[in-house]
Design an enzyme around this catalytic site. Structure first.
Site, PDB file in Angstrom:
ATOM      1  N   CYS A  79       1.223  -1.508   0.210  1.00 40.86           N
ATOM      2  CA  CYS A  79      -0.287   0.493  -0.285  1.00 40.86           C
ATOM      3  C   CYS A  79       0.564   1.417   0.083  1.00 40.86           C
ATOM      4  O   CYS A  79       0.541   2.263  -0.687  1.00 40.86           O
ATOM      5  CB  CYS A  79      -0.966  -0.271   1.250  1.00 40.86           C
ATOM      6  SG  CYS A  79      -0.534   0.223   2.768  1.00 40.86           S
ATOM      7  N   ASP A 279      -7.367   5.831  -1.395  1.00 38.17           N
ATOM      8  CA  ASP A 279      -6.938   4.572  -1.069  1.00 38.17           C
ATOM      9  C   ASP A 279      -6.944   3.180  -1.574  1.00 38.17           C
ATOM     10  O   ASP A 279      -7.235   3.031  -2.737  1.00 38.17           O
ATOM     11  CB  ASP A 279      -8.219   4.443  -0.218  1.00 38.17           C
ATOM     12  CG  ASP A 279      -8.071   3.012   0.780  1.00 38.17           C
ATOM     13  OD1 ASP A 279      -7.072   2.121   1.159  1.00 38.17           O
ATOM     14  OD2 ASP A 279      -9.059   2.972   1.927  1.00 38.17           O
ATOM     15  N   HIS A 281      -6.095   0.656  -0.968  1.00 38.81           N
ATOM     16  CA  HIS A 281      -6.785  -1.056  -0.333  1.00 38.81           C
ATOM     17  C   HIS A 281      -8.129  -1.972  -1.361  1.00 38.81           C
ATOM     18  O   HIS A 281      -8.592  -2.198  -0.218  1.00 38.81           O
ATOM     19  CB  HIS A 281      -6.547  -1.134   0.907  1.00 38.81           C
ATOM     20  CG  HIS A 281      -5.847  -0.347   2.297  1.00 38.81           C
ATOM     21  ND1 HIS A 281      -5.433   0.949   2.541  1.00 38.81           N
ATOM     22  CD2 HIS A 281      -4.885  -0.970   2.268  1.00 38.81           C
ATOM     23  CE1 HIS A 281      -3.984   0.687   2.912  1.00 38.81           C
ATOM     24  NE2 HIS A 281      -4.157  -0.503   2.666  1.00 38.81           N
TER      25      HIS A 281
END
EC number: 3.4.22.-
Length: 397
Positions: A79, A279, A281
């Site tokens: 990430c 984000d 993820h």
């Protein structure tokens, strides 16, 4: 608009829908996104277009194994690498397309847009791929598959940029919470040529005036400036919050890398006490170039409302990013940082100094070592790369 959650998910995996910014309600607080100000009551469409236009890099799966035998997905560990890719991609967009460029689905975009995308494809022969970043991280003491912090990612990008001749970026990563103006100008006004490690060790690097493709002296390489910081011990010290948020108002802003322990986000702006982020993820399938050499770009833009979190919930280990296209832009950045951001702090977030500190080792601009391949192709081992300059760097925050 009524929708079926299952079909929405399938659409998002393959061809995302353009969603409303329902997560960002009308507010009297302005929204700042990478130097741009918006009013949520009147500018929602423009705000949405700006956020959607940022390149969004997420976990991917089914790419070729890293190093030949390593992982074929970065889910769970990549990430921060993806956030570093997003910050660098924003710098390249500013360099080649301009901050006001906007992405639209099914629209033909400039050739430079496709070139930028191809720098980040999940292939070992792409300059800033997950493969190259993970393998360069080995030289920073990180095993492939290990989580990176923001400073380590910045160091990796600095080293990979030396192999990127198309963009010719000068990447400066501050050390010891200090940005040295003299060192940045030295690095940006000269372009390194490949040199042997023996030459680098003896500080006899060969340098020439930075030239553009026409052969004329351009005088300044575009600057990616990364400032790794620790804004507290276990939590952000509230004394830093205003200065941290003010950085997102600057026209040179590339946002910030950070998040929570082992859970990285790419922060692109704020509204009030909420900090807005992209984000990484989400795990998507690896995308390669098509027969025509283009990249299907739908999954590289986050077409839903932005995420946000309270700024005081942010982990104190962060890295601010800035892009300065020319020397005047950098001089303006220095002036605003000193007069409007650092000056009013009781505890300064970082230091900006005009001259190289005399007690520091001499500043040696980084050069690309001789390798047996061209560009960033097949950087298989970093054991011997850059070991000369490592003693001068702080590699963990």
């Amino acid at each position: 608009m009524d929708s079926d959650p299952v079909s929405d998910y399938l659409k998002y995996e393959n061809e995302p829908e353009y969603l409303d910014l329902e997560e960002l309600p009308d507010s009297d607080e302005p929204v700042y996104i990478l130097g741009k100000q918006y009013d949520t009551k009147t500018d929602k469409c423009d705000l949405q277009s700006d956020i959607v236009s940022r390149l969004w890099f997420t976990y991917r799966k089914k790419f070729s194994p890293i190093g030949g035998t390593g992982p074929s997905s970065d889910t769970g560990w990549g990430c921060m690498l993806r956030c570093g890719q997003m910050m660098l991609a924003q710098a390249l967009v500013c360099q080649h397309l301009g901050r006001d460029w906007r992405w639209e689905k099914h629209k033909n975009h400039p050739e430079e847009y496709q070139q930028i995308l191809q720098c980040f494809l999940d292939r070992k022969d792409c300059c800033y791929s997950i493969h190259q970043m993970a393998q360069m991280g080995v030289g920073e003491g990180k095993s492939i598959g290990e989580w990176f912090g923001p400073n380590t990612v910045a160091q990796v990008l600095k080293k990979l940029a030396l192999f990127d001749e198309w963009n010719s970026l000068a990447v400066y990563v501050s050390m010891d919470n200090t940005v040295v103006v003299e060192d940045i100008k030295t690095m940006c006004k000269y372009q390194p040529q490949s040199c042997s490690m023996a030459q680098a060790a003896s500080h006899q690097s060969t340098w020439s005036r930075c030239r553009d493709t026409s052969g004329h002296c351009s005088g300044w390489r575009p600057l990616l400036l990364v400032v790794p910081l620790r804004l507290g011990i276990n939590h952000i010290n509230p004394v830093y919050v205003d200065a941290f948020k003010a950085c997102f108002k600057m026209p040179q802003s590339l946002g910030a890398l950070g998040g929570k322990p082992n859970h990285a986000y790419y922060f692109i702006g704020f509204s009030g006490d909420e900090i807005i982020y992209l984000d990484p993820h989400t795990t998507q399938t690896f995308v390669d170039t098509e027969e025509a050499g283009t990249v299907q770009d739908q999954t590289y833009h986050c077409q839903k409302g932005p995420n946000s979190m309270k700024v005081l919930n942010l982990d104190p280990s962060v890295a601010l990013g800035f892009f300065c296209k020319d020397e005047n832009d950098f001089n303006n950045w220095c002036e605003v940082i000193e007069k409007e951001i650092l000056k009013h702090q009781s505890l300064r977030m970082f230091e900006l100094t005009p001259k190289h500190p005399p007690h520091w080792p001499p500043f040696i601009p980084p050069t690309k070592p001789e390798v047996t391949t061209t560009g960033a192709e097949l950087i298989e081992s970093t054991d011997k790369l850059f070991d000369v300059e490592e003693e001068f760097e702080i590699l963990s925050v």
